[in-house]
Write a protein that holds these residues in place. Structure first.
Motif, PDB file in Angstrom:
ATOM      1  N   SER A   1     -34.247   9.045  14.683  1.00 57.07           N
ATOM      2  CA  SER A   1     -32.910   8.916  14.076  1.00 57.07           C
ATOM      3  C   SER A   1     -31.860   8.534  15.113  1.00 57.07           C
ATOM      4  N   ASP A   2     -32.078   8.934  16.378  1.00 56.54           N
ATOM      5  CA  ASP A   2     -31.141   8.509  17.422  1.00 56.54           C
ATOM      6  C   ASP A   2     -31.142   6.991  17.584  1.00 56.54           C
TER       7      ASP A   2
ATOM      8  N   ALA B   1     -22.747   6.735  10.701  1.00 56.80           N
ATOM      9  CA  ALA B   1     -21.406   7.166  11.123  1.00 56.80           C
ATOM     10  C   ALA B   1     -20.439   6.021  10.851  1.00 56.80           C
ATOM     11  N   LYS B   2     -19.172   6.364  10.747  1.00 52.95           N
ATOM     12  CA  LYS B   2     -18.183   5.302  10.524  1.00 52.95           C
ATOM     13  C   LYS B   2     -18.153   4.382  11.723  1.00 52.95           C
TER      14      LYS B   2
ATOM     15  N   SER C   1     -30.105  14.292   9.103  1.00 50.38           N
ATOM     16  CA  SER C   1     -30.272  15.015  10.363  1.00 50.38           C
ATOM     17  C   SER C   1     -31.528  15.881  10.313  1.00 50.38           C
ATOM     18  N   ILE C   2     -31.958  16.353  11.490  1.00 47.64           N
ATOM     19  CA  ILE C   2     -33.111  17.256  11.560  1.00 47.64           C
ATOM     20  C   ILE C   2     -32.815  18.513  10.742  1.00 47.64           C
TER      21      ILE C   2
ATOM     22  N   ILE D   1     -34.044  22.092   3.947  1.00 48.77           N
ATOM     23  CA  ILE D   1     -34.698  21.892   2.658  1.00 48.77           C
ATOM     24  C   ILE D   1     -36.145  22.389   2.673  1.00 48.77           C
ATOM     25  N   TYR D   2     -36.854  22.006   3.743  1.00 49.58           N
ATOM     26  CA  TYR D   2     -38.294  22.275   3.736  1.00 49.58           C
ATOM     27  C   TYR D   2     -38.692  23.442   4.638  1.00 49.58           C
TER      28      TYR D   2
END
Lengths: 423, 625
Positions: free
Chosen positions: B397-398, B407-408, B423-424, B430-431
């Motif tokens: 994701s980075d 991000a804006k 995000s992580i 959730i999981y």
């Protein structure tokens, strides 16, 4: 007694000088009051106040000619025809109510050519002649009831007519003849009672609760009675006066509570109490104008309050605020000084008259000028009721200038002939 | 001669006069010497501070064409006290009013003030105003007042340029007295974002006013006056011709176009459709039109290019490939078997294309093979270098964020959506920390799932890809021309570097070239222009798939990067791709080749709005082209 060769020789030039000074100051003040950029001081074309300076100039010229004519006429003429002049004016005054021209909402003008004239201005002069004539009559003694009533009638008749005409402001001026009567012997208590009535009325309206006054009167009375306990008659008198005063203030309060709202407002404005916004506009703006003048004023033609029309009737009733704004404390006090000097000079002249007629007439002039000065300046600085009467010699207006000139110069003429024993 | 018994009363009268005169002098001393407040009251009475309004800055496009200017309009003012003798019949016929109208307007003005001027009728046309002026002598108390409104001669780019309207109470409160009710400020778009620059600075004038509030000359010859400073002229990055063309292509469709010059980050055009004519929000008609636009179900005021977020779909695949290449989990040459489905963890994942197995990334991109990118994504997430998914996904994701996603971007417009790169923590929550695996998030591999991008972010990503790894923040302003200082101000912009090694762009860009040359977008090939890009057919919950295309051209030293989204229109190749290719061709060649005019005509004439309105569905296709 030897007749004077030159009539100018005996004219009191001090008085004439003060007169000229006031008239010229007035003319300059009127110019400033109606000033707009590029306005000629001699302009008489237009339908608004911009013609005031030009017209006043014409009135000044007319007054000068008029004054000269008066100085030529033998003073005996006025003495002899006092009653006639007075008598002719009464029907004239009544006549204009029906046949006169209407202006400023009042039908009391005579129109001659392009000029308008208010006969009610002249009535103060004719009444002065009659009062002087009557009081100088042999064996008339103002302390006698019969003579008192006749004197009151001479003053009261024109006063009533002017009231009926709707010009209450001019009518109030006649009250000042009391001062003349006082000088000629009217009992002191008339002035004392009159003054007390005015004072108590003011107290009754200013003090928030009536019982303050009741307590105050009781305490004062108790205090006085304590020190004069032995004098029974005095104790009764004090108690009686306190009682009457208490009843009187209660009555005034009662009447005030039952006045119509606009009448209440007018009285409240005069007393400096808070009233609904706008009702005291004229007075407030006039006070702002004078107050913002400071020590030396904003400078000639620089007044914003008057120039931008915040002060209404600037060239007539509120001319003094224009002077106060532009010339400050120095200018305002100078005007007061000139009036006081004039009044003192006229009283001094009156006192040196050999003829009682001249003396009484002199006091009439003093009283009338004093009253106009008192009300007009008092109104502009917020210490007198709003009564629309002109400031003598200074306010714009042909009728008043001519009338005051006539009033004053007849006395100057009489004074110049004081050495000829009249009557 | 009578004997004078009362000569002593001479002194009494003298004392009376002197006492009153003394009272007057004391009173004058109090008013004029000790009480200071009257000075200020007199000043406040007579001197009024009047704002001098600056002219608002003009706006030009990147080629110097004027796209926003000021036009004079006329308000008719009335001072009710002076208007008593005005010929009301005549004024009604001139201004097309009824007598009742006249009375209500007059009553409103009187309510404000009887002797101060206030607006009687706003924004009268020049013709009406001239006729009014001719007969003005008949209307004492009435007067005209010139103001300016904005004009947008090209009738387009509304969401970029924005509009100007009256300030709201909040702004007035927070402006420290700078704004007054009735002042105009930018309400949206560039007009709002650059209010400070465009709006200029108000000046002040001190004037004398009389008791009726009429001007009577300047105070102290204007010694204390300050001049208004005109607003800066704005040179926009927009190519207005391209903008117009884009809006024509998007006519009667829902969606957006955004084109960026990759080298500079300058936005060449930004279309949000359906749009509206910016002139609708100018002048007297603004209020009514604004209401209509707010309640329009197609939301024309909503800038879809910066505010709408979509799953990127297949247009995301180049990034999935780049990350795995950079991580070293697979090479440029790498085969994933594709028989039309992808067997994984019991999931039934399909590929909608029928094509030979992809043996390298170029071919996988060209065919938009779903199994290939699922596998590629798995390789990155299941990278043995990392012990936990949190680490591998965190790294993954980075990479996404280094391209400005999630991000804006900081475009110079009042509002922008941030999109979403989950995000992580989001997945942990959730999981549970141990509860998610590559299978859980597998749909990210083909740009579906939680990932959301704005069209602006998408175009910017392709600009970065075209640049081999860097981008400059997309922006709308080239320079400000400070009129009074005679100087120009350029925005200070730096390069942002993505964290992918430059060498990996070579195979990926070859693949993007192949998409147009021989892949899913072959029909939109442009002769002589090496267009690179990726189609996308984006699943969404609102109906038919969105038709998306994103890319850049030419392949080397790209001049334009572009993203096109046509909502609920079907395959990427059907609308997104042809529209993008036409726009690219128009921009680079300045004209559209004659063999493509039929396509242009078709795009311009296609009307999808009825479809949205009726809720009709196109045949559902399952897949990602």
């Amino acid at each position: 007694m030897r007749k004077e060769e030159k009539f100018t020789g005996n004219i009191d030039w001090v008085t004439v000088l003060i007169y000229v000074a006031l008239v010229l100051i007035g003319w300059a003040a009127i110019y400033s009051a109606v000033y707009t950029e590029g306005l000629s001081p001699f302009n008489t074309v237009g339908r608004d106040t911009t013609v005031n300076t030009g017209k006043q100039f014409q009135w000044i010229i007319a007054s000068a000619i008029f004054a000269a004519i008066i100085l030529i006429i033998d003073g005996k003429f006025f003495v002899t025809f006092s009653y006639v002049i007075y008598g002719v004016f009464i029907p004239l005054l009544i006549g204009v109510m029906f046949f006169g021209a209407e202006s400023h909402g009042q039908r009391n003008w005579i129109r001659i050519g392009g000029f308008q004239m208010q006969p009610s201005e002249l009535v103060k002069f004719t009444t002065s002649l009659a009062v002087a004539k009557y009081l100088s009559t042999l064996n008339v003694d103002i302390r006698r009831w019969r003579d008192k009533w006749i004197a009151f009638a001479i003053i009261g008749v024109p006063m009533l007519i002017v009231i009926v005409q709707g010009d209450a402001g001019s009518a109030i001026v006649f009250v000042v003849f009391a001062l003349v009567l006082f000088r000629e012997g009217l009992e002191s208590w008339y002035l004392i009672v009159g003054g007390s009535v005015i004072f108590l009325s003011l107290l009754a309206l200013i003090v928030p609760h009536l019982w303050y006054l009741w307590v105050a009167f009781s305490l004062i009375a108790a205090f006085l009675i304590y020190f004069n306990f032995k004098n029974r008659r005095l104790v009764y008198a004090i108690a009686g006066i306190a009682l009457i005063a208490s009843v009187y203030v209660t009555g005034v309060n009662f009447i005030f509570d039952h006045l119509k709202p606009h009448q209440k407002d007018r009285i409240n404005v005069l007393l400096g109490k808070e009233v609904e916004k706008g009702k005291d506009w004229n007075i407030r703006q006039s006070i702002i104008a004078i107050g913002s003048g400071g020590l030396t004023g904003k400078g000639y033609l620089q007044g914003t309050q008057t120039k931008l029309k915040f002060v209404p009737e600037q060239s007539t009733d509120f001319i003094y605020s224009s002077i106060g704004e532009e010339f400050g404390f120095v200018g305002s006090v100078l005007i007061i000084g000139l009036f006081v000097a004039l009044l003192m000079r006229l009283m001094y002249l009156s006192e040196r008259q050999r003829s009682k007629y001249s003396r009484v007439y002199g006091y009439c002039v003093v009283s009338i000028l004093f009253f106009h000065f008192l009300i007009n300046v008092g109104m502009a600085i917020g210490v007198a009721p709003v009564i629309g009467i002109p400031l003598p010699f200074i306010s714009y207006g042909g009728s008043s200038l001519l009338a005051f000139t006539l009033l004053l110069f007849v006395f100057i003429r009489l004074d110049s002939q004081r050495l000829e024993v009249l009557r | 001669m009578n004997k004078d018994l009362f000569q002593n009363r001479y002194n009494v009268v003298r004392i009376i006069i002197l006492v009153f005169a003394s009272v007057f002098v004391l009173r004058l001393a109090y008013l004029q010497l000790f009480e200071k407040k009257y000075d200020k009251i007199a000043f406040d009475n007579a001197i009024k501070e009047v704002e001098v309004y600056p002219t608002r800055g003009l706006v030009y496009d990147r080629k110097g064409e004027l796209i926003v200017y000021n036009e004079a309009i006329y308000d008719i003012m009335v001072t009710p006290r002076l208007a008593k003798t005005a010929d009301s019949n005549k004024i009604c016929s001139l201004l097309k009013l009824t007598m009742e109208d006249y009375s209500t307007r007059m009553a409103k003005a009187r309510q404000y003030s009887a002797h101060k001027a206030s607006v009687f009728m706003k924004q009268v046309s020049l013709e009406d105003y001239q006729r009014f002026e001719e007969s003005q002598y008949l209307f004492p108390g009435f007067d005209g007042q010139v103001r300016t409104i904005r004009k947008y001669p090209h009738n387009c780019a509304a969401v970029i340029l924005g509009d100007v309207g009256e300030v709201d109470d909040n702004l007035i409160k927070n402006s420290n007295g700078y704004y007054k009710p009735g002042d105009y400020v930018g309400q949206s778009g560039l007009e709002r974002f650059y209010e400070k620059e465009l709006g200029g600075t108000q000046g002040k004038k001190f004037i004398y006013v009389d008791v009726h509030n009429r001007e009577q000359g300047r105070f102290a010859e204007g010694k204390y006056d300050t001049a208004a400073i005109a607003g800066d002229n704005l040179y926009s990055t927009i190519d207005i011709k391209l903008q117009e063309y884009g809006e024509q292509l998007m006519a009667n469709k829902k969606g957006s176009i955004i084109a960026i010059e990759p080298e500079t980050g300058e936005i060449l055009c930004m279309v949000s459709s359906p749009g509206y004519d910016p002139n609708l929000l100018c002048g007297a008609i603004r209020g009514e039109n604004f209401k209509k636009l707010v309640f329009d179900s197609l939301k024309p005021l909503f800038n879809r290019a910066t505010m709408a977020t979509y799953s990127p779909g297949s247009t995301f695949k180049p990034l999935v490939g780049l990350i795995s290449l950079n991580e070293g989990v697979q090479g440029e040459i790498y085969t994933v078997p594709c028989n039309g489905f992808y067997p994984f963890a019991g999931l039934s994942l399909k590929c909608s294309h029928h094509h030979p197995w992809a043996t390298n990334i170029e071919y996988a991109l060209a065919q938009s093979c779903n199994p290939y990118f699922w596998q590629t994504f798995r390789n990155a997430i299941e990278n043995p270098k990392y012990t936990r998914i949190q680490d591998s996904y965190g790294q993954w994701s980075d990479y996404c964020r280094s391209f400005g996603l999630g991000a804006k971007l900081g475009i110079d417009l009042p509002s922008e959506a941030r999109g979403n790169i989950p995000s992580i923590n989001y997945y942990n929550k959730i999981y549970g920390e141990k509860g998610w695996h590559s299978a859980t998030i597998i749909s990210l591999g083909i740009g579906q799932g939680e990932i959301l991008v704005t069209p602006l972010q998408l175009a910017n990503f392709y600009a970065a890809v075209g640049n081999h790894g860097w981008y400059i923040k997309p922006h709308l302003v080239k320079t400000f021309q400070k009129v009074h200082e005679k100087r120009e101000v350029k925005p200070d912009l730096k390069k942002n570097y993505a964290t992918i090694d430059t060498r990996w762009y070579i195979p990926v860009n070859d693949g993007l070239r192949q998409v147009v040359e021989a892949g899913t977008a072959i029909e939109s090939k442009i002769d002589g222009i090496s267009l690179c890009g990726k189609t996308g057919t984006v699943q969404n919950s609102h109906g038919d798939h969105h038709s998306v295309f994103a890319g850049f051209a030419p392949k080397d030293n790209p001049k334009i990067a572009i993203a096109v989204v046509v909502e609920n229109a079907g395959f990427g190749a059907t609308y997104g791709c042809p529209i993008a290719s036409l726009l690219v061709e128009k921009y680079i060649n300045d004209t559209v080749a004659s063999n493509r005019l039929a396509k242009e005509k078709k795009m311009m004439e296609t009307n999808l709005l009825d479809k949205y309105a009726l809720g009709k569905n196109m045949p559902v296709t399952n897949g990602h082209h």
